[in-house]
Scaffold this motif. Structure first.
Motif, PDB file in Angstrom:
ATOM      1  N   GLU A  40     -14.115  -2.670  -6.216  1.00 50.26           N
ATOM      2  CA  GLU A  40     -12.793  -2.575  -5.590  1.00 50.26           C
ATOM      3  C   GLU A  40     -11.748  -3.387  -6.351  1.00 50.26           C
ATOM      4  OE1 GLU A  40     -11.440  -0.784  -3.227  1.00 50.26           O
ATOM      5  OE2 GLU A  40     -13.195   0.178  -2.360  1.00 50.26           O
ATOM      6  N   ALA A  41     -12.112  -4.584  -6.798  1.00 49.71           N
ATOM      7  CA  ALA A  41     -11.154  -5.415  -7.542  1.00 49.71           C
ATOM      8  C   ALA A  41     -10.737  -4.718  -8.832  1.00 49.71           C
ATOM      9  CB  ALA A  41     -11.744  -6.791  -7.828  1.00 49.71           C
ATOM     10  N   GLU A  42     -11.699  -4.189  -9.577  1.00 55.77           N
ATOM     11  CA  GLU A  42     -11.369  -3.500 -10.826  1.00 55.77           C
ATOM     12  C   GLU A  42     -10.561  -2.230 -10.559  1.00 55.77           C
ATOM     13  OE1 GLU A  42     -14.608  -5.038 -14.073  1.00 55.77           O
ATOM     14  OE2 GLU A  42     -15.027  -3.092 -13.120  1.00 55.77           O
ATOM     15  N   GLU A  43     -10.954  -1.469  -9.535  1.00 59.09           N
ATOM     16  CA  GLU A  43     -10.219  -0.244  -9.219  1.00 59.09           C
ATOM     17  C   GLU A  43      -8.776  -0.548  -8.831  1.00 59.09           C
ATOM     18  OE1 GLU A  43     -12.152   1.960  -6.091  1.00 59.09           O
ATOM     19  OE2 GLU A  43     -13.886   2.460  -7.356  1.00 59.09           O
ATOM     20  N   GLU A  44      -8.596  -1.469  -7.903  1.00 65.14           N
ATOM     21  CA  GLU A  44      -7.249  -1.712  -7.381  1.00 65.14           C
ATOM     22  C   GLU A  44      -6.355  -2.444  -8.375  1.00 65.14           C
ATOM     23  OE1 GLU A  44      -6.576  -2.817  -3.362  1.00 65.14           O
ATOM     24  OE2 GLU A  44      -8.161  -1.504  -2.632  1.00 65.14           O
ATOM     25  N   ARG A  79       0.832  -1.197   0.000  1.00 62.02           N
ATOM     26  CA  ARG A  79       0.000   0.000   0.000  1.00 62.02           C
ATOM     27  C   ARG A  79       0.870   1.253   0.000  1.00 62.02           C
ATOM     28  NH1 ARG A  79      -5.195  -1.174   2.108  1.00 62.02           N
ATOM     29  NH2 ARG A  79      -5.257   0.727   3.342  1.00 62.02           N
ATOM     30  N   THR A  80       0.342   2.322  -0.529  1.00 60.22           N
ATOM     31  CA  THR A  80       1.082   3.580  -0.550  1.00 60.22           C
ATOM     32  C   THR A  80       1.163   4.162   0.864  1.00 60.22           C
ATOM     33  OG1 THR A  80      -0.921   4.817  -1.055  1.00 60.22           O
ATOM     34  CG2 THR A  80       0.455   4.154  -2.929  1.00 60.22           C
ATOM     35  N   PRO A  81       2.147   5.015   1.108  1.00 57.28           N
ATOM     36  CA  PRO A  81       2.270   5.629   2.437  1.00 57.28           C
ATOM     37  C   PRO A  81       1.150   6.623   2.755  1.00 57.28           C
ATOM     38  CG  PRO A  81       4.136   6.249   1.011  1.00 57.28           C
ATOM     39  CD  PRO A  81       3.258   5.317   0.234  1.00 57.28           C
ATOM     40  N   THR A  82       0.348   6.994   1.767  1.00 52.27           N
ATOM     41  CA  THR A  82      -0.731   7.964   1.983  1.00 52.27           C
ATOM     42  C   THR A  82      -2.071   7.311   2.335  1.00 52.27           C
ATOM     43  OG1 THR A  82      -1.172   7.985  -0.388  1.00 52.27           O
ATOM     44  CG2 THR A  82       0.312   9.683   0.460  1.00 52.27           C
ATOM     45  N   LYS A  83      -2.114   5.972   2.382  1.00 48.00           N
ATOM     46  CA  LYS A  83      -3.368   5.286   2.706  1.00 48.00           C
ATOM     47  C   LYS A  83      -3.821   5.654   4.123  1.00 48.00           C
ATOM     48  CE  LYS A  83      -5.213   2.371   0.650  1.00 48.00           C
ATOM     49  NZ  LYS A  83      -6.386   2.427  -0.223  1.00 48.00           N
ATOM     50  N   LEU A  84      -5.147   5.798   4.302  1.00 49.95           N
ATOM     51  CA  LEU A  84      -5.728   6.172   5.582  1.00 49.95           C
ATOM     52  C   LEU A  84      -5.507   5.087   6.640  1.00 49.95           C
ATOM     53  CD1 LEU A  84      -7.305   8.669   6.519  1.00 49.95           C
ATOM     54  CD2 LEU A  84      -9.413   7.511   5.888  1.00 49.95           C
ATOM     55  N   GLU A 118      -2.043   5.821  -6.644  1.00 48.30           N
ATOM     56  CA  GLU A 118      -2.345   6.409  -5.339  1.00 48.30           C
ATOM     57  C   GLU A 118      -2.731   5.348  -4.296  1.00 48.30           C
ATOM     58  OE1 GLU A 118      -3.723   7.433  -8.255  1.00 48.30           O
ATOM     59  OE2 GLU A 118      -5.796   6.822  -8.159  1.00 48.30           O
ATOM     60  N   GLU A 119      -2.972   4.120  -4.736  1.00 47.72           N
ATOM     61  CA  GLU A 119      -3.339   3.032  -3.823  1.00 47.72           C
ATOM     62  C   GLU A 119      -2.211   2.012  -3.633  1.00 47.72           C
ATOM     63  OE1 GLU A 119      -6.704   1.967  -2.700  1.00 47.72           O
ATOM     64  OE2 GLU A 119      -7.625   3.854  -3.318  1.00 47.72           O
ATOM     65  N   VAL A 120      -1.455   1.745  -4.723  1.00 51.27           N
ATOM     66  CA  VAL A 120      -0.501   0.645  -4.745  1.00 51.27           C
ATOM     67  C   VAL A 120       0.903   1.153  -5.087  1.00 51.27           C
ATOM     68  CG1 VAL A 120       0.059  -1.540  -5.893  1.00 51.27           C
ATOM     69  CG2 VAL A 120      -2.325  -0.979  -5.383  1.00 51.27           C
ATOM     70  N   ALA A 121       1.846   0.946  -4.150  1.00 52.42           N
ATOM     71  CA  ALA A 121       3.227   1.389  -4.356  1.00 52.42           C
ATOM     72  C   ALA A 121       4.055   0.343  -5.106  1.00 52.42           C
ATOM     73  CB  ALA A 121       3.887   1.700  -3.010  1.00 52.42           C
ATOM     74  N   TRP A 122       3.719  -0.941  -4.948  1.00 50.72           N
ATOM     75  CA  TRP A 122       4.425  -2.061  -5.592  1.00 50.72           C
ATOM     76  C   TRP A 122       3.435  -3.203  -5.720  1.00 50.72           C
ATOM     77  CZ3 TRP A 122       4.771  -6.989  -3.737  1.00 50.72           C
ATOM     78  CH2 TRP A 122       5.612  -7.859  -4.434  1.00 50.72           C
ATOM     79  N   HIS A 123       3.588  -4.021  -6.764  1.00 52.18           N
ATOM     80  CA  HIS A 123       2.721  -5.195  -6.919  1.00 52.18           C
ATOM     81  C   HIS A 123       3.406  -6.264  -7.748  1.00 52.18           C
ATOM     82  CE1 HIS A 123       1.983  -3.274 -10.807  1.00 52.18           C
ATOM     83  NE2 HIS A 123       1.600  -4.458 -11.226  1.00 52.18           N
TER      84      HIS A 123
END
Length: 172
Positions: A84-88, A52-57, A131-136
């Motif tokens: 959510e699956a499609e977005e992420e 997750r990105t460092p900006t996640k709530l 904005e959601e995923v830093a690495w995958h």
């Protein structure tokens, strides 16, 4: 509208709606709400894992073996799982995720949410939201198991993963 302003249904111990609240307030006050967890696998059966990105709530910069998130006010678990699956994953045209089970996550420190667990096969090229995923990556299950003690994971994802393993073991 920021994610903190998104309106969520607030639910009781039986997952019945008892009110609504902005997401930021629900988190700050520890109000029980709804979430979806979707295990995404590629055509080779590898598991989608991301940091997750460092900006996640919630749980910034931690690893997760699920995509997912909160269920919006008035939204069904099923619709939230697909959205959510499609977005992420950054795809469209994903098959509807298959429902597996639901459990009440409670960290013992005031954070609690009903968690519906799904699975989906994603054979499309993924392009996760920056904005959601830093690495995958898609990882073999054995590597995910090996990384459980090496990486810092989201605690609700770990709880869902343990329950998913038990669910599959019982199903046999």
């Amino acid at each position: 509208m920021s994610t903190a302003d998104e309106i969520l249904d607030i639910v009781d111990e039986q997952d019945r709606v008892v009110g609504q609240s902005p997401r930021g307030e629900a988190y700050a006050k520890g109000l029980r709400h709804r979430c979806v967890f979707i295990e995404a696998r590629d055509a080779q059966g590898r598991l989608f894992v991301h940091r997750r990105t460092p900006t996640k709530l919630v749980f910034p910069s931690r690893y997760d073996m699920f995509v997912g998130g909160v269920v919006g006010a008035g939204e069904s678990y099923e619709d939230a799982a697909l959205r959510e699956a499609e977005e992420e994953l950054g795809v469209s045209g994903l098959p509807r995720p298959s429902y597996l089970f639901k459990f009440l996550y409670d960290d013992g420190a005031g954070q609690t949410w009903w968690s519906a667990v799904y699975e989906v096969r994603c054979e499309l090229p993924v392009s996760p939201q920056a904005e959601e995923v830093a690495w995958h990556d898609f990882l073999p299950e054995a590597e995910v198991e090996r990384r459980l003690t090496e990486w810092v994971w989201v605690p609700d994802g770990l709880a869902a993963y343990e329950r998913l393993r038990a669910y599959r073991a019982a199903a046999g």
